[in-house]
Design a protein around this motif. Structure first.
Motif, mmCIF file in Angstrom:
data_model
loop_
_atom_site.group_PDB
_atom_site.id
_atom_site.type_symbol
_atom_site.label_atom_id
_atom_site.label_comp_id
_atom_site.label_asym_id
_atom_site.label_seq_id
_atom_site.Cartn_x
_atom_site.Cartn_y
_atom_site.Cartn_z
ATOM 1 N N ALA A 1 -4.301 6.912 14.616
ATOM 2 C CA ALA A 1 -5.368 7.908 14.746
ATOM 3 C C ALA A 1 -5.591 8.667 13.449
ATOM 4 C CB ALA A 1 -5.048 8.884 15.877
ATOM 5 N N ALA B 1 -8.223 5.271 15.403
ATOM 6 C CA ALA B 1 -7.965 5.329 16.836
ATOM 7 C C ALA B 1 -8.174 6.744 17.359
ATOM 8 C CB ALA B 1 -6.544 4.871 17.120
ATOM 9 N N ALA B 2 -8.383 6.858 18.660
ATOM 10 C CA ALA B 2 -8.430 8.173 19.285
ATOM 11 C C ALA B 2 -7.021 8.755 19.335
ATOM 12 C CB ALA B 2 -9.009 8.064 20.691
ATOM 13 N N GLU C 1 -7.609 6.237 25.532
ATOM 14 C CA GLU C 1 -9.034 5.897 25.616
ATOM 15 C C GLU C 1 -9.127 4.382 25.759
ATOM 16 O OE1 GLU C 1 -11.711 7.704 25.782
ATOM 17 O OE2 GLU C 1 -10.911 9.694 25.288
ATOM 18 N N GLN D 1 -3.914 4.465 21.732
ATOM 19 C CA GLN D 1 -4.805 4.957 22.786
ATOM 20 C C GLN D 1 -4.253 4.699 24.185
ATOM 21 O OE1 GLN D 1 -8.849 4.445 20.058
ATOM 22 N NE2 GLN D 1 -8.914 3.741 22.164
#
Length: 443
Positions: free
Chosen positions: A53, A138-139, A143, A258
């Protein structure tokens, strides 16, 4: 800080094997010339860092004379002036000398990035720079995401494997990253084969991070065909999170992406050490999904080719912790199933782990029909698109002509084993050598 390391694999091979190397697989001169390093960056590759992320690693290659290189990154604003706000990173550089080429390999890890954000970066030195390439971080939390999965590429990469990875991208250009199950090339020391692999993937490699466990063909072999060490090209090109067992850096690692823990292992070395590490990584895992990849199958779909150490030391842990999905290569065929009973551990009956073996390159093996196989194929190049959601994983295996050959969903049920639901497919007949084109002259 920049570092320069001289890696001469011929000398290393002599020290490791104390034997003459096998006959060299020298390419035609035009191939050696085609893949010579240039001033311009090539073989640009993204790999995930420890926290995908907020960070990502990029590697690339140039002529050996380029000893100082850098990378620039900026938010991918629609304005063409976005590059006025770039941040510079100085690369770490190592010199790699083989019998085919003398090249500099550069590495930068971009850090302090924003989650779920589109960035643009470029790499180079002096007047020689790559294009700006976009990727998304990435989140920060769970997600839905999509990744591509490809089995062994290995042979005829320029001629035949290129259509597989390009078809996969065409099917799912929104995929977040790509998993290759090892054996990317046939001879680990052949620079031109790595050149073909990178050329076939093109911009895909530099815009989608890759996860790769090493296969047996990523290892150097001596005259007796014994593996004597990982190819020096491996560490120069692939830089993965440093969270694996000591001595297996860039070969055994995990990434939390995620809401899923992605675990990649080296099924060529230190099985006991990796088993101890795997037990800890599976035990201390708060992610909803767990996906494991390694090269050698737990049970071979093509006769007696499985790795006994993987079956005896790793499978009990996969079953005990009810890993959701195991993605493998090595056997150049396709097989998928759940009821993989070996009689080697008490957790098998309750485990609903789905095991898959696949192949994306043109080298093909026959399958041996086994009870655990819910779907199988011979003589078929495939790619897979895997969609990971909150409560289900949707898996689709496509043939390179785009036809859907296998599809299923894994449904997560709290307090119960996973449930697998078969999905409708467009090609129901099982592909075998006797009902496919097995002779190129028949085409």
């Amino acid at each position: 800080m920049k570092k320069v390391i001289l890696l001469v694999w011929v000398s290393m091979l002599s020290l490791l094997s104390l034997a003459q190397p096998p006959e060299k697989n020298l390419p035609p001169e035009h191939l050696q010339i085609r893949y010579e390093p240039q001033w311009w960056p090539d073989r640009i590759l993204l790999t995930p860092a420890t926290d995908p992320a907020t960070s990502v690693t990029v590697t690339w290659r140039t002529r050996a004379e380029v000893r100082t290189a850098s990378a620039e990154i900026a938010l991918a604003d629609p304005s063409p002036e976005f590059d006025e706000y770039e941040k510079d990173y100085q690369a770490e550089t190592e010199l790699l000398v083989s019998e085919f080429a003398r090249a500099a390999y550069h590495k930068v890890t971009f850090t302090d990035l924003q989650p779920a954000t589109l960035y643009a970066y470029r790499v180079g030195a002096g007047d020689y720079w790559s294009e700006w390439v976009q990727f998304r971080t990435a989140a920060a939390g769970p997600e839905p995401f999509t990744f591509l999965y490809l089995g062994d590429a290995q042979n005829d990469l320029h001629e035949h494997w290129s259509r597989a990875i390009r078809a996969a991208y065409r099917e799912a250009p929104q995929a977040d990253w790509v998993l290759h199950a090892g054996d990317l090339i046939n001879h680990s020391q052949n620079d031109y084969e790595w050149g073909e692999w990178f050329q076939a993937g093109g911009f895909i490699h530099c815009s989608m991070p890759v996860v790769v466990p090493p296969g047996n063909h990523e290892y150097i072999k001596n005259a007796e065909k014994r593996k004597v060490g990982i190819s020096p090209f491996w560490g120069a090109q692939f830089n993965f999170p440093d969270n694996g067992p000591e001595g297996l850096e860039d070969r055994c690692f995990y990434v939390d992406y995620q809401g899923a823990r992605i675990i990649s292992m080296d099924s060529n070395a230190d099985f006991e050490g990796q088993a101890e590490w795997l037990a800890d990584v599976l035990e201390d895992n708060s992610n909803r999904w767990t996906i494991v990849t390694f090269h050698h199958p737990v049970i071979s779909p093509s006769g007696d080719r499985q790795c006994d150490e993987v079956q005896q030391l790793w499978k009990p842990l996969l079953d005990q912790h009810q890993v959701d999905l195991v993605l493998q290569g090595h056997d150049h065929s396709y097989a998928r199933g759940q009821g993989l009973i070996t009689g080697t551990n008490p957790f098998e009956e309750a485990s609903k782990t789905v095991y898959v073996v696949s192949v994306s390159g043109p080298k093909m093996y026959s399958i041996t029909e086994q009870d655990w196989m819910d779907r199988a194929a011979e003589n078929t190049q495939l790619y897979q698109v895997v969609e990971v959601g909150q409560d289900e994983i949707r898996y689709k295996a496509f043939m390179v002509d785009g036809a859907l050959y296998d599809a299923f969903e894994i449904h997560k049920r709290d307090g119960k084993p996973n449930k697998v639901k078969e999905l409708k497919i467009s090609h129901k007949n099982r592909r075998r050598f006797e009902n496919t084109l097995s002779d190129p002259d028949e085409r």
